[in-house]
Design a protein around this motif. Structure first.
Motif, PDB file in Angstrom:
ATOM      1  N   TRP A  65       0.888  -1.161   0.000  1.00  0.00           N
ATOM      2  CA  TRP A  65       0.000   0.000   0.000  1.00  0.00           C
ATOM      3  C   TRP A  65       0.920   1.203   0.000  1.00  0.00           C
ATOM      4  O   TRP A  65       1.929   1.217   0.695  1.00  0.00           O
ATOM      5  N   PHE A  66       0.561   2.239  -0.749  1.00  0.00           N
ATOM      6  CA  PHE A  66       1.317   3.481  -0.723  1.00  0.00           C
ATOM      7  C   PHE A  66       0.327   4.626  -0.547  1.00  0.00           C
ATOM      8  O   PHE A  66      -0.641   4.738  -1.301  1.00  0.00           O
ATOM      9  N   ILE A  67       0.567   5.459   0.467  1.00  0.00           N
ATOM     10  CA  ILE A  67      -0.259   6.643   0.731  1.00  0.00           C
ATOM     11  C   ILE A  67       0.550   7.862   0.286  1.00  0.00           C
ATOM     12  O   ILE A  67       1.476   8.295   0.983  1.00  0.00           O
ATOM     13  N   PRO A  68       0.236   8.422  -0.902  1.00  0.00           N
ATOM     14  CA  PRO A  68       1.045   9.523  -1.439  1.00  0.00           C
ATOM     15  C   PRO A  68       1.099  10.764  -0.552  1.00  0.00           C
ATOM     16  O   PRO A  68       2.140  11.410  -0.456  1.00  0.00           O
ATOM     17  N   SER A  69       0.007  11.108   0.108  1.00  0.00           N
ATOM     18  CA  SER A  69      -0.029  12.355   0.881  1.00  0.00           C
ATOM     19  C   SER A  69       0.970  12.370   2.032  1.00  0.00           C
ATOM     20  O   SER A  69       1.415  13.432   2.456  1.00  0.00           O
ATOM     21  N   ILE A  70       1.334  11.192   2.537  1.00  0.00           N
ATOM     22  CA  ILE A  70       2.292  11.120   3.643  1.00  0.00           C
ATOM     23  C   ILE A  70       3.512  10.252   3.301  1.00  0.00           C
ATOM     24  O   ILE A  70       4.317   9.948   4.179  1.00  0.00           O
ATOM     25  N   ASN A  71       3.630   9.853   2.028  1.00  0.00           N
ATOM     26  CA  ASN A  71       4.753   9.022   1.567  1.00  0.00           C
ATOM     27  C   ASN A  71       4.954   7.783   2.429  1.00  0.00           C
ATOM     28  O   ASN A  71       6.068   7.454   2.817  1.00  0.00           O
ATOM     29  N   LYS A  72       3.862   7.092   2.729  1.00  0.00           N
ATOM     30  CA  LYS A  72       3.935   5.911   3.599  1.00  0.00           C
ATOM     31  C   LYS A  72       3.763   4.633   2.782  1.00  0.00           C
ATOM     32  O   LYS A  72       2.803   4.491   2.023  1.00  0.00           O
ATOM     33  N   PHE A  73       4.688   3.702   2.974  1.00  0.00           N
ATOM     34  CA  PHE A  73       4.641   2.386   2.355  1.00  0.00           C
ATOM     35  C   PHE A  73       4.302   1.356   3.426  1.00  0.00           C
ATOM     36  O   PHE A  73       4.931   1.337   4.476  1.00  0.00           O
ATOM     37  N   THR A  74       3.324   0.497   3.146  1.00  0.00           N
ATOM     38  CA  THR A  74       2.973  -0.582   4.068  1.00  0.00           C
ATOM     39  C   THR A  74       2.982  -1.891   3.283  1.00  0.00           C
ATOM     40  O   THR A  74       2.214  -2.048   2.328  1.00  0.00           O
ATOM     41  N   PRO A  75       3.852  -2.834   3.672  1.00  0.00           N
ATOM     42  CA  PRO A  75       3.904  -4.096   2.935  1.00  0.00           C
ATOM     43  C   PRO A  75       2.618  -4.910   3.139  1.00  0.00           C
ATOM     44  O   PRO A  75       2.006  -4.875   4.201  1.00  0.00           O
ATOM     45  N   ILE A  76       2.243  -5.618   2.093  1.00  0.00           N
ATOM     46  CA  ILE A  76       1.111  -6.544   2.155  1.00  0.00           C
ATOM     47  C   ILE A  76       1.713  -7.943   2.181  1.00  0.00           C
ATOM     48  O   ILE A  76       2.382  -8.351   1.229  1.00  0.00           O
ATOM     49  N   HIS A  77       1.529  -8.649   3.271  1.00  0.00           N
ATOM     50  CA  HIS A  77       2.102  -9.982   3.463  1.00  0.00           C
ATOM     51  C   HIS A  77       1.111 -11.021   2.956  1.00  0.00           C
ATOM     52  O   HIS A  77       0.240 -11.470   3.703  1.00  0.00           O
ATOM     53  N   LEU A  78       1.246 -11.378   1.695  1.00  0.00           N
ATOM     54  CA  LEU A  78       0.294 -12.293   1.070  1.00  0.00           C
ATOM     55  C   LEU A  78       0.431 -13.709   1.614  1.00  0.00           C
ATOM     56  O   LEU A  78       1.534 -14.236   1.733  1.00  0.00           O
ATOM     57  N   GLN A  79      -0.726 -14.297   1.922  1.00  0.00           N
ATOM     58  CA  GLN A  79      -0.806 -15.682   2.382  1.00  0.00           C
ATOM     59  C   GLN A  79      -1.763 -16.425   1.466  1.00  0.00           C
ATOM     60  O   GLN A  79      -2.786 -15.882   1.062  1.00  0.00           O
ATOM     61  N   ALA A  80      -1.445 -17.683   1.197  1.00  0.00           N
ATOM     62  CA  ALA A  80      -2.315 -18.490   0.340  1.00  0.00           C
ATOM     63  C   ALA A  80      -3.622 -18.779   1.051  1.00  0.00           C
ATOM     64  O   ALA A  80      -3.663 -18.921   2.275  1.00  0.00           O
ATOM     65  N   ASN A  81      -4.702 -18.841   0.273  1.00  0.00           N
ATOM     66  CA  ASN A  81      -5.969 -19.343   0.791  1.00  0.00           C
ATOM     67  C   ASN A  81      -5.772 -20.851   0.927  1.00  0.00           C
ATOM     68  O   ASN A  81      -5.856 -21.586  -0.045  1.00  0.00           O
ATOM     69  N   LYS A  82      -5.458 -21.310   2.131  1.00  0.00           N
ATOM     70  CA  LYS A  82      -5.022 -22.695   2.358  1.00  0.00           C
ATOM     71  C   LYS A  82      -6.051 -23.737   1.933  1.00  0.00           C
ATOM     72  O   LYS A  82      -5.696 -24.853   1.592  1.00  0.00           O
ATOM     73  N   ALA A  83      -7.310 -23.375   1.946  1.00  0.00           N
ATOM     74  CA  ALA A  83      -8.337 -24.324   1.527  1.00  0.00           C
ATOM     75  C   ALA A  83      -8.291 -24.560   0.018  1.00  0.00           C
ATOM     76  O   ALA A  83      -8.768 -25.579  -0.469  1.00  0.00           O
ATOM     77  N   LEU A  84      -7.699 -23.619  -0.723  1.00  0.00           N
ATOM     78  CA  LEU A  84      -7.729 -23.691  -2.184  1.00  0.00           C
ATOM     79  C   LEU A  84      -6.369 -23.874  -2.840  1.00  0.00           C
ATOM     80  O   LEU A  84      -6.296 -24.256  -4.007  1.00  0.00           O
ATOM     81  N   ALA A  85      -5.278 -23.582  -2.126  1.00  0.00           N
ATOM     82  CA  ALA A  85      -3.972 -23.634  -2.784  1.00  0.00           C
ATOM     83  C   ALA A  85      -2.866 -23.901  -1.769  1.00  0.00           C
ATOM     84  O   ALA A  85      -2.952 -23.465  -0.631  1.00  0.00           O
ATOM     85  N   PRO A  86      -1.808 -24.603  -2.200  1.00  0.00           N
ATOM     86  CA  PRO A  86      -0.649 -24.777  -1.323  1.00  0.00           C
ATOM     87  C   PRO A  86       0.054 -23.442  -1.085  1.00  0.00           C
ATOM     88  O   PRO A  86       0.015 -22.554  -1.925  1.00  0.00           O
ATOM     89  N   GLU A  87       0.736 -23.313   0.057  1.00  0.00           N
ATOM     90  CA  GLU A  87       1.327 -22.047   0.493  1.00  0.00           C
ATOM     91  C   GLU A  87       2.346 -21.470  -0.490  1.00  0.00           C
ATOM     92  O   GLU A  87       2.365 -20.280  -0.734  1.00  0.00           O
ATOM     93  N   ASN A  88       3.209 -22.262  -1.068  1.00  0.00           N
ATOM     94  CA  ASN A  88       4.291 -21.719  -1.892  1.00  0.00           C
ATOM     95  C   ASN A  88       4.061 -21.862  -3.389  1.00  0.00           C
ATOM     96  O   ASN A  88       5.008 -21.935  -4.159  1.00  0.00           O
ATOM     97  N   CYS A  89       2.810 -21.866  -3.819  1.00  0.00           N
ATOM     98  CA  CYS A  89       2.539 -22.059  -5.246  1.00  0.00           C
ATOM     99  C   CYS A  89       2.613 -20.757  -6.037  1.00  0.00           C
ATOM    100  O   CYS A  89       2.521 -20.770  -7.245  1.00  0.00           O
ATOM    101  N   PHE A  90       2.799 -19.615  -5.379  1.00  0.00           N
ATOM    102  CA  PHE A  90       2.897 -18.323  -6.057  1.00  0.00           C
ATOM    103  C   PHE A  90       4.030 -17.540  -5.410  1.00  0.00           C
ATOM    104  O   PHE A  90       4.031 -17.316  -4.205  1.00  0.00           O
ATOM    105  N   LYS A  91       5.014 -17.172  -6.209  1.00  0.00           N
ATOM    106  CA  LYS A  91       6.142 -16.387  -5.694  1.00  0.00           C
ATOM    107  C   LYS A  91       5.649 -14.964  -5.453  1.00  0.00           C
ATOM    108  O   LYS A  91       5.149 -14.316  -6.349  1.00  0.00           O
TER     109      LYS A  91
END
Length: 182
Positions: free
Chosen positions: A102-128
């Protein structure tokens, strides 16, 4: 190779492996910007917001250019590949090597999005999840995120993803770098 075009009114910005070029149909048609012929600047993404132009490139990394004053400000050392307006004052950005933010331009703030697999539908490491190349909004809650290793359907708020190519035949697509989806 042209990577993207951001168009608004009579001024268009073209990002390419040669840099950033401004095209104004009401003045001298082509104005090179951030282009140096002996030092190529491969521009990966461009986003225009009121008086600011945000640009991700290999030479300058992530910068904001004030089109009124001409001031250039470096915002990050990250390689920003794609930007997508999410809310009134927020952008989603993909990066090469650092993932989704996420990037908020007005305050130049970056927030990482820590993606996790939907475990019911896909294995954890199937998407880099770090080398991300493109964004495409699917609906109000979900986006398609392209990477060096395929495509995933992502809910950035819940930070969940589901890889698109899961069948045996489509698994070859999951290993390909994605440049654009239209």
């Amino acid at each position: 190779q042209i990577n993207s075009i951001a168009d608004k009114k009579t001024t268009t910005y073209v990002s390419s492996t040669g840099g950033l070029t401004k095209i104004q149909f009401h003045q001298s048609p082509v104005v090179p910007m951030f282009n140096v012929f002996d030092n190529n600047n491969s521009v990966r993404s461009v986003f225009r917001d009121s008086n600011s132009l945000y640009m991700g490139s290999y030479r300058d990394r992530f910068i904001r250019y004030n089109s009124t004053t001409g001031e250039v400000k470096k915002l990050s050392e990250m390689y920003v590949y794609s930007m997508l307006r999410w809310g009134r004052d927020s952008l989603l950005i993909t990066t090469e090597g650092n993932g989704l933010f996420w990037f908020i331009p007005s305050i130049n703030k970056f927030t990482p999005i820590h993606l996790q697999a939907n475990k019911a539908l896909a294995p954890e490491n199937c998407f880099k999840r770090t080398y991300l190349t493109m964004l495409c909004r699917v609906n109000k809650d979900q986006i398609l995120v392209g990477s060096y290793h395929g495509i995933a359907l992502v809910d950035p708020v819940s930070q969940r993803y589901f890889p698109i190519f899961m069948s045996a035949l489509a698994l070859t697509m999951q290993g390909l770098k994605t440049n654009a989806i239209i």
